[in-house]
Write a protein that holds these residues in place. Structure first.
Motif, short mmCIF file in Angstrom:
data_model
loop_
_atom_site.label_atom_id
_atom_site.label_comp_id
_atom_site.label_asym_id
_atom_site.label_seq_id
_atom_site.Cartn_x
_atom_site.Cartn_y
_atom_site.Cartn_z
N GLN A 229 0.85 -1.18 0.00
CA GLN A 229 0.00 0.00 0.00
C GLN A 229 0.88 1.23 0.00
N ILE A 230 0.54 2.18 -0.82
CA ILE A 230 1.26 3.44 -0.86
C ILE A 230 0.26 4.54 -0.54
N ASP A 231 0.56 5.33 0.47
CA ASP A 231 -0.28 6.47 0.84
C ASP A 231 0.47 7.74 0.50
N TYR A 232 -0.22 8.64 -0.16
CA TYR A 232 0.39 9.91 -0.53
C TYR A 232 -0.60 11.02 -0.21
N LYS A 233 -0.17 12.00 0.54
CA LYS A 233 -1.05 13.10 0.91
C LYS A 233 -0.39 14.42 0.53
N PHE A 234 -1.19 15.34 0.07
CA PHE A 234 -0.69 16.68 -0.19
C PHE A 234 -1.82 17.67 0.06
N ASN A 235 -1.46 18.90 0.30
CA ASN A 235 -2.43 19.94 0.59
C ASN A 235 -2.95 20.52 -0.72
N ASP A 236 -4.18 20.20 -1.05
CA ASP A 236 -4.77 20.69 -2.29
C ASP A 236 -5.85 21.74 -2.04
N LYS A 237 -5.82 22.37 -0.87
CA LYS A 237 -6.85 23.35 -0.51
C LYS A 237 -6.94 24.48 -1.53
N ALA A 238 -5.81 25.01 -1.97
CA ALA A 238 -5.82 26.11 -2.94
C ALA A 238 -6.48 25.67 -4.25
N ILE A 239 -6.19 24.46 -4.68
CA ILE A 239 -6.80 23.93 -5.90
C ILE A 239 -8.30 23.76 -5.71
N GLN A 240 -8.69 23.16 -4.60
CA GLN A 240 -10.11 22.95 -4.32
C GLN A 240 -10.86 24.28 -4.25
N ASP A 241 -10.26 25.28 -3.60
CA ASP A 241 -10.90 26.60 -3.50
C ASP A 241 -11.07 27.23 -4.88
N SER A 242 -10.07 27.10 -5.73
CA SER A 242 -10.16 27.66 -7.09
C SER A 242 -11.24 26.97 -7.90
N ILE A 243 -11.33 25.67 -7.78
CA ILE A 243 -12.36 24.92 -8.50
C ILE A 243 -13.75 25.33 -8.02
#
Length: 87
Positions: free
Chosen positions: A2-16
């Motif tokens: 299992q590979i878990d990868y997390k990143f902060n996508d808040k700016a992208i979500q807000d723009s969308i």
């Protein structure tokens, strides 16, 4: 495995969300995002490195590399069947 990868996508979500509120057609932006993600993934496989940090993947152990070589598999890591790249 299992590979878990997390990143902060808040700016992208807000723009969308702002584009959605304006009634914008989301097709072009979602296609562009998908293209960037696919390109980054492909580059990571070609470079055998983390796409964010650029840090090289851990090398195969000599024993495992020898096992693969005995089967004629001497190419890049994680490219035996190319299934990961086709997802």
């Amino acid at each position: 495995m299992q590979i878990d990868y997390k990143f902060n996508d808040k700016a992208i979500q807000d723009s969308i969300k702002r584009l959605q509120q304006l009634g914008a057609d989301m097709t072009p932006i979602t296609r562009d995002i998908a293209a960037v993600l696919a390109s980054e993934s492909e580059a990571a496989f070609q470079k055998e490195a983390d796409p964010t940090t650029g840090r090289k993947w851990q090398p195969l152990t000599p024993k495992y590399a020898a096992k693969l070589a005995a089967k004629g598999l001497t190419g890049k890591m994680l490219n035996i069947s190319k299934q990961l790249m086709q997802l």
